[in-house]
Design a protein around this motif. Structure first.
Motif, PDB file in Angstrom:
ATOM      1  N   THR A 150      10.301   4.280   5.040  1.00  0.00           N
ATOM      2  CA  THR A 150      10.219   2.843   4.805  1.00  0.00           C
ATOM      3  C   THR A 150       8.860   2.264   5.186  1.00  0.00           C
ATOM      4  OG1 THR A 150      12.607   2.719   5.146  1.00  0.00           O
ATOM      5  CG2 THR A 150      11.405   0.651   5.204  1.00  0.00           C
ATOM      6  N   PRO A 151       8.264   2.657   6.333  1.00  0.00           N
ATOM      7  CA  PRO A 151       6.940   2.105   6.656  1.00  0.00           C
ATOM      8  C   PRO A 151       5.873   2.437   5.594  1.00  0.00           C
ATOM      9  CG  PRO A 151       7.896   3.089   8.609  1.00  0.00           C
ATOM     10  CD  PRO A 151       8.779   3.458   7.457  1.00  0.00           C
ATOM     11  N   THR A 152       5.908   3.644   5.059  1.00  0.00           N
ATOM     12  CA  THR A 152       4.961   4.021   4.009  1.00  0.00           C
ATOM     13  C   THR A 152       5.181   3.168   2.771  1.00  0.00           C
ATOM     14  OG1 THR A 152       4.839   6.292   4.826  1.00  0.00           O
ATOM     15  CG2 THR A 152       4.136   5.927   2.548  1.00  0.00           C
ATOM     16  N   GLN A 192       0.168  -3.691  -0.133  1.00  0.00           N
ATOM     17  CA  GLN A 192      -1.191  -3.587  -0.643  1.00  0.00           C
ATOM     18  C   GLN A 192      -1.257  -3.872  -2.142  1.00  0.00           C
ATOM     19  OE1 GLN A 192      -2.637   0.247   0.630  1.00  0.00           O
ATOM     20  NE2 GLN A 192      -3.189  -0.511   2.666  1.00  0.00           N
ATOM     21  N   LEU A 193      -0.256  -3.430  -2.898  1.00  0.00           N
ATOM     22  CA  LEU A 193      -0.234  -3.738  -4.329  1.00  0.00           C
ATOM     23  C   LEU A 193      -0.168  -5.242  -4.556  1.00  0.00           C
ATOM     24  CD1 LEU A 193       2.105  -0.974  -5.812  1.00  0.00           C
ATOM     25  CD2 LEU A 193      -0.371  -1.231  -6.154  1.00  0.00           C
ATOM     26  N   GLN A 194       0.562  -5.940  -3.689  1.00  0.00           N
ATOM     27  CA  GLN A 194       0.611  -7.402  -3.775  1.00  0.00           C
ATOM     28  C   GLN A 194      -0.758  -7.993  -3.438  1.00  0.00           C
ATOM     29  OE1 GLN A 194       4.274  -9.214  -1.917  1.00  0.00           O
ATOM     30  NE2 GLN A 194       4.587  -7.067  -1.366  1.00  0.00           N
ATOM     31  N   ASN A 195      -1.347  -7.534  -2.348  1.00  0.00           N
ATOM     32  CA  ASN A 195      -2.643  -8.056  -1.912  1.00  0.00           C
ATOM     33  C   ASN A 195      -3.762  -7.764  -2.910  1.00  0.00           C
ATOM     34  OD1 ASN A 195      -1.459  -9.033   0.420  1.00  0.00           O
ATOM     35  ND2 ASN A 195      -2.023  -7.253   1.643  1.00  0.00           N
ATOM     36  N   PHE A 196      -3.682  -6.632  -3.596  1.00  0.00           N
ATOM     37  CA  PHE A 196      -4.696  -6.257  -4.576  1.00  0.00           C
ATOM     38  C   PHE A 196      -4.511  -6.996  -5.906  1.00  0.00           C
ATOM     39  CE2 PHE A 196      -5.114  -1.717  -2.613  1.00  0.00           C
ATOM     40  CZ  PHE A 196      -5.783  -2.237  -1.528  1.00  0.00           C
ATOM     41  N   GLY A 197      -3.398  -7.706  -6.064  1.00  0.00           N
ATOM     42  CA  GLY A 197      -3.171  -8.487  -7.275  1.00  0.00           C
ATOM     43  C   GLY A 197      -2.528  -7.740  -8.429  1.00  0.00           C
ATOM     44  N   TYR A 198      -1.841  -6.643  -8.149  1.00  0.00           N
ATOM     45  CA  TYR A 198      -1.179  -5.886  -9.206  1.00  0.00           C
ATOM     46  C   TYR A 198       0.240  -6.379  -9.470  1.00  0.00           C
ATOM     47  CZ  TYR A 198      -4.965  -2.581  -9.463  1.00  0.00           C
ATOM     48  OH  TYR A 198      -6.205  -2.019  -9.660  1.00  0.00           O
ATOM     49  N   ILE A 199       0.909  -6.837  -8.420  1.00  0.00           N
ATOM     50  CA  ILE A 199       2.286  -7.296  -8.565  1.00  0.00           C
ATOM     51  C   ILE A 199       2.497  -8.583  -7.772  1.00  0.00           C
ATOM     52  CG2 ILE A 199       3.270  -4.992  -8.964  1.00  0.00           C
ATOM     53  CD1 ILE A 199       4.173  -5.006  -6.007  1.00  0.00           C
ATOM     54  N   LYS A 200       3.503  -9.343  -8.207  1.00  0.00           N
ATOM     55  CA  LYS A 200       3.962 -10.499  -7.450  1.00  0.00           C
ATOM     56  C   LYS A 200       5.430 -10.229  -7.130  1.00  0.00           C
ATOM     57  CE  LYS A 200       4.905 -15.422  -7.700  1.00  0.00           C
ATOM     58  NZ  LYS A 200       4.970 -16.587  -8.603  1.00  0.00           N
ATOM     59  N   TYR A 201       5.749 -10.203  -5.856  1.00  0.00           N
ATOM     60  CA  TYR A 201       7.096  -9.882  -5.400  1.00  0.00           C
ATOM     61  C   TYR A 201       7.830 -11.165  -5.036  1.00  0.00           C
ATOM     62  CZ  TYR A 201      10.773  -7.994  -2.377  1.00  0.00           C
ATOM     63  OH  TYR A 201      11.961  -7.690  -1.797  1.00  0.00           O
TER      64      TYR A 201
END
Length: 95
Positions: A62-64, A71-80
Motif C-alpha cells: 500500500t505505501p508503494t 506522484q501521478l496526481q502531482n505530475f498532472g497525469y490524473i485527477k483523483y
C-alpha cells in the motif's frame, strides 16, 4: 489485432514516454488505469478501487501504491476524486 489510438491518445503516450520523472511503477499504474477505462468503455472518467489498481499494476504494498499514485496526481497525469460512500467508487480523470 489492430489498435486504434486517437491523436490525443498518441500525444498522451508521447508525454508519458518522454517524462524522465516517471518510473516503472508510474507506468504500470497508468496502464492499469487505461485498461480499466477500456473495460468500462470510458474515455476520461474511470471508476476505480485501490485493490483493483494494485492487483492490475502488480504493486504489492500500500505505501508503494500511494507514493506513485500521489506522484501521478502531482505530475498532472490524473485527477483523483475520492468517494467516501460505500455504494460509489472513487474516480480518476485522465488529464
Amino acid at each position: 489485432m489492430k489498435i486504434d489510438i486517437s491523436k490525443d491518445g498518441l500525444e498522451y503516450l508521447d508525454r508519458v514516454c518522454n517524462d524522465e520523472r516517471l518510473k516503472v511503477w508510474h507506468i504500470c499504474l497508468l496502464l492499469a488505469i487505461a485498461r480499466l477505462a477500456y473495460l468500462q468503455n470510458e474515455g476520461r472518467i474511470i471508476r476505480v478501487s485501490r485493490s483493483k489498481l494494485m492487483k492490475m499494476s502488480h504493486i504489492d504494498t500500500t505505501p508503494t501504491y500511494h507514493k506513485y499514485f500521489k506522484q501521478l496526481q502531482n505530475f498532472g497525469y490524473i485527477k483523483y476524486v475520492p468517494s467516501y460512500h460505500p455504494g460509489y467508487r472513487s474516480t480518476i480523470e485522465l488529464l
